[in-house]
Scaffold this active site. Structure first.
Site, PDB file in Angstrom:
ATOM      1  N   ASP A   1       0.831  -1.203   0.000  1.00 23.40           N
ATOM      2  CA  ASP A   1       0.000   0.000   0.000  1.00 23.40           C
ATOM      3  C   ASP A   1       0.867   1.255   0.000  1.00 23.40           C
ATOM      4  OD1 ASP A   1      -2.369   1.788   0.875  1.00 23.40           O
ATOM      5  OD2 ASP A   1      -3.257  -0.204   0.948  1.00 23.40           O
TER       6      ASP A   1
ATOM      7  N   ASP B   1      10.356  -0.355   0.968  1.00 23.87           N
ATOM      8  CA  ASP B   1       9.683   0.730   0.270  1.00 23.87           C
ATOM      9  C   ASP B   1      10.093   0.653  -1.194  1.00 23.87           C
ATOM     10  OD1 ASP B   1       8.893   3.139  -0.890  1.00 23.87           O
ATOM     11  OD2 ASP B   1       9.240   4.303   0.933  1.00 23.87           O
TER      12      ASP B   1
ATOM     13  N   ASP C   1      14.014   2.068  -0.535  1.00 24.25           N
ATOM     14  CA  ASP C   1      14.742   1.952   0.717  1.00 24.25           C
ATOM     15  C   ASP C   1      13.992   1.013   1.651  1.00 24.25           C
ATOM     16  OD1 ASP C   1      12.712   3.431   2.168  1.00 24.25           O
ATOM     17  OD2 ASP C   1      13.616   5.298   1.442  1.00 24.25           O
TER      18      ASP C   1
ATOM     19  N   HIS D   1      -3.741   5.993   3.800  1.00 28.93           N
ATOM     20  CA  HIS D   1      -4.493   4.846   3.270  1.00 28.93           C
ATOM     21  C   HIS D   1      -3.943   3.529   3.821  1.00 28.93           C
ATOM     22  CE1 HIS D   1      -5.793   1.912   0.138  1.00 28.93           C
ATOM     23  NE2 HIS D   1      -6.828   2.720  -0.042  1.00 28.93           N
TER      24      HIS D   1
ATOM     25  N   ALA E   1      -8.952 -16.626 -11.610  1.00 28.30           N
ATOM     26  CA  ALA E   1      -8.140 -17.158 -12.704  1.00 28.30           C
ATOM     27  C   ALA E   1      -7.669 -18.570 -12.405  1.00 28.30           C
ATOM     28  CB  ALA E   1      -6.937 -16.248 -12.947  1.00 28.30           C
TER      29      ALA E   1
ATOM     30  N   SER F   1     -11.270  -0.608  -0.451  1.00 30.35           N
ATOM     31  CA  SER F   1      -9.970  -0.782   0.200  1.00 30.35           C
ATOM     32  C   SER F   1     -10.115  -1.109   1.676  1.00 30.35           C
ATOM     33  CB  SER F   1      -9.134   0.496   0.061  1.00 30.35           C
ATOM     34  OG  SER F   1      -8.627   0.647  -1.240  1.00 30.35           O
TER      35      SER F   1
END
Length: 440
Positions: free
Chosen positions: A181, A203, A208, A224, A321, A375
């Site tokens: 996220d 990240d 980093d 978020h 799928a 979300s």
């Protein structure tokens, strides 16, 4: 330019977990330029990372030659970042190979909207609210009220969380949920002792090891990921969160970042991967990454999108799928009356719904805030899966069981226009899910 050339039908993202030491892999990411497109190129004898990158006119992102000796085309491929189209000179240099190209930059977004805030910063966690995350789990419920964040009591009653947590007394202990996220507020007191080992963080947006939620409070996607992680922990407070950042402060991110994060999560011990993000376009690169981790029995939960369309975003749209569907779930949102949220996408392939409106959870800078969106529904499902895994329930068929044990919401009058498009059965019911999954 979606697919400039015919795609190799069986290309996979094995390249992101490459064995070669000549290029970055999922286990060893590095900062990267944000390329406009990403190309998957089959390897041939005599190729080197340098020669192939030059032939394509881009930068080598990953090189996987693990299957070349065995003639395995699906495990003999390179990934190259590009900022320009292939010209005739490039085509000649590639010798007529089948190359798959798709857009990369800012193809994914987090979605959802901050709908309420509570001030006080760190001080608002005083008086016991933090105790759920800090080890005081016994006091989570009192007199039918959710003690830690009473604002969420109605939400948790809807999915029968109190009884579910009694059915799963380990509360997800021993399970790691990767939250891919915007990162999260790593210093927030709500996450004290609730995060995976820092060696598992990354990240991918900044390149980093500090996946910190960044931005301006109330603007864009800032907060978020912090909210999403906090929802997982309210459902499964014994679980650990693995924070992986792939979205910027505006809530958008790249295909390559998402794909690498998915593989990183599985490589570093995640049992559940939460993807509260999506794209309008199908990404073969990301879907191949999901296929690779679901082959390892890692569960993947994706949000359906917030445009009120009869079409859900990717990768949620591919949750059924072949090959990955047994371990994947797509999630839409309903309100407290079990009516489809006005923003939630819907589709016949959608697997399950969950309450996604006004969900309170930690927010950056020690705050608490409510967000609304699919979300917010997705991490409720991720938390539910963590509860089951914490009780050592076998992973196989868990996704199917959760969807099949949902509460039928098609009889609700407001849902009549969405027949068979609000999940296989309807809305998440944790008690039905846990009661039957433990019998397997």
């Amino acid at each position: 330019m979606k697919n400039q050339f015919a795609a190799l039908s069986l290309l996979t993202l094995g390249l992101l977990s490459a064995c070669s030491s000549t290029a970055p892999t999922a286990a060893s990411p590095s900062p990267q330029e944000r390329f406009a497109h990403v190309a998957l190129v089959p390897l041939e004898a005599g190729d080197t990372p340098q020669s192939l990158a030059q032939a394509v006119g881009g930068e080598m992102l990953a090189w996987n030659d693990a299957g070349c000796a065995a003639g395995d085309d699906t495990d003999c491929v390179a990934m190259i970042g590009m900022n320009q189209q292939l010209g005739s000179q490039n085509l000649h240099a590639l010798g007529g190979r089948m190359v798959y190209i798709e857009p990369n930059k800012d193809m994914f977004s987090g979605g959802g909207t901050m709908t309420a805030t509570m001030g006080g910063r760190i001080s608002m966690w005083a008086g016991g609210r933090i105790s759920m995350w800090a080890g005081g789990r016994i006091s989570m419920w009192a007199g039918g009220q959710y003690s830690q964040l009473p604002e969420n009591t109605a939400l948790w009653k809807k999915i029968r969380l109190e009884e579910a947590q009694r059915l799963a007394p380990k509360l997800g202990a021993g399970v790691t949920v990767a939250v891919i996220d915007t990162g999260l507020d790593l210093q927030h007191p709500a996450f004290a002792a609730a995060l995976s080992d820092p060696s598992t963080w990354y990240d991918f947006y900044d390149g980093d090891a500090t996946p910190q939620d960044e931005g301006t409070f109330g603007v864009g996607g800032y907060g978020h990921g912090t909210n999403v992680a906090g929802i997982v922990l309210q459902v499964a407070p014994g679980a650990k969160i693995m924070p992986l950042r792939v979205l910027g402060s505006d809530g958008s991110g790249d295909v390559v970042m998402v794909a690498k994060a998915i593989l990183w999560a599985a490589d570093h011990g995640a049992g559940v991967i939460n993807l509260s993000l999506g794209s309008k376009e199908n990404s073969k690169v990301v879907q191949d990454a999901i296929k690779k981790v679901t082959d390892r029995k890692v569960l993947v939960v994706s949000s359906a999108g917030n445009s009120n369309l009869n079409k859900i975003t990717y990768p949620a749209a591919d949750a059924s799928a072949k090959g990955s569907g047994d371990y994947s779930l797509s999630v839409g949102s309903v309100d407290l009356n079990d009516v489809k949220s006005s923003f939630s996408n819907y589709a016949s392939e959608l697997k399950v719904m969950a309450p996604g409106e006004q969900v309170y959870a930690p927010a950056p800078d020690g705050r608490m805030a409510a967000w609304s969106g699919t979300s917010m529904a997705a991490p409720m499902v991720s938390g539910g899966l963590a509860l089951a895994l914490g009780e050592r329930v076998p992973t196989k068929d868990l996704a199917k069981e959760l969807a099949n044990r949902a509460t039928d919401i098609y009889k609700v009058s407001g849902n009549k226009p969405y027949k068979d498009k609000l999940g296989e059965k309807g809305r998440l019911d944790l008690v039905e899910f846990l009661s039957h999954s433990s019998d397997d």
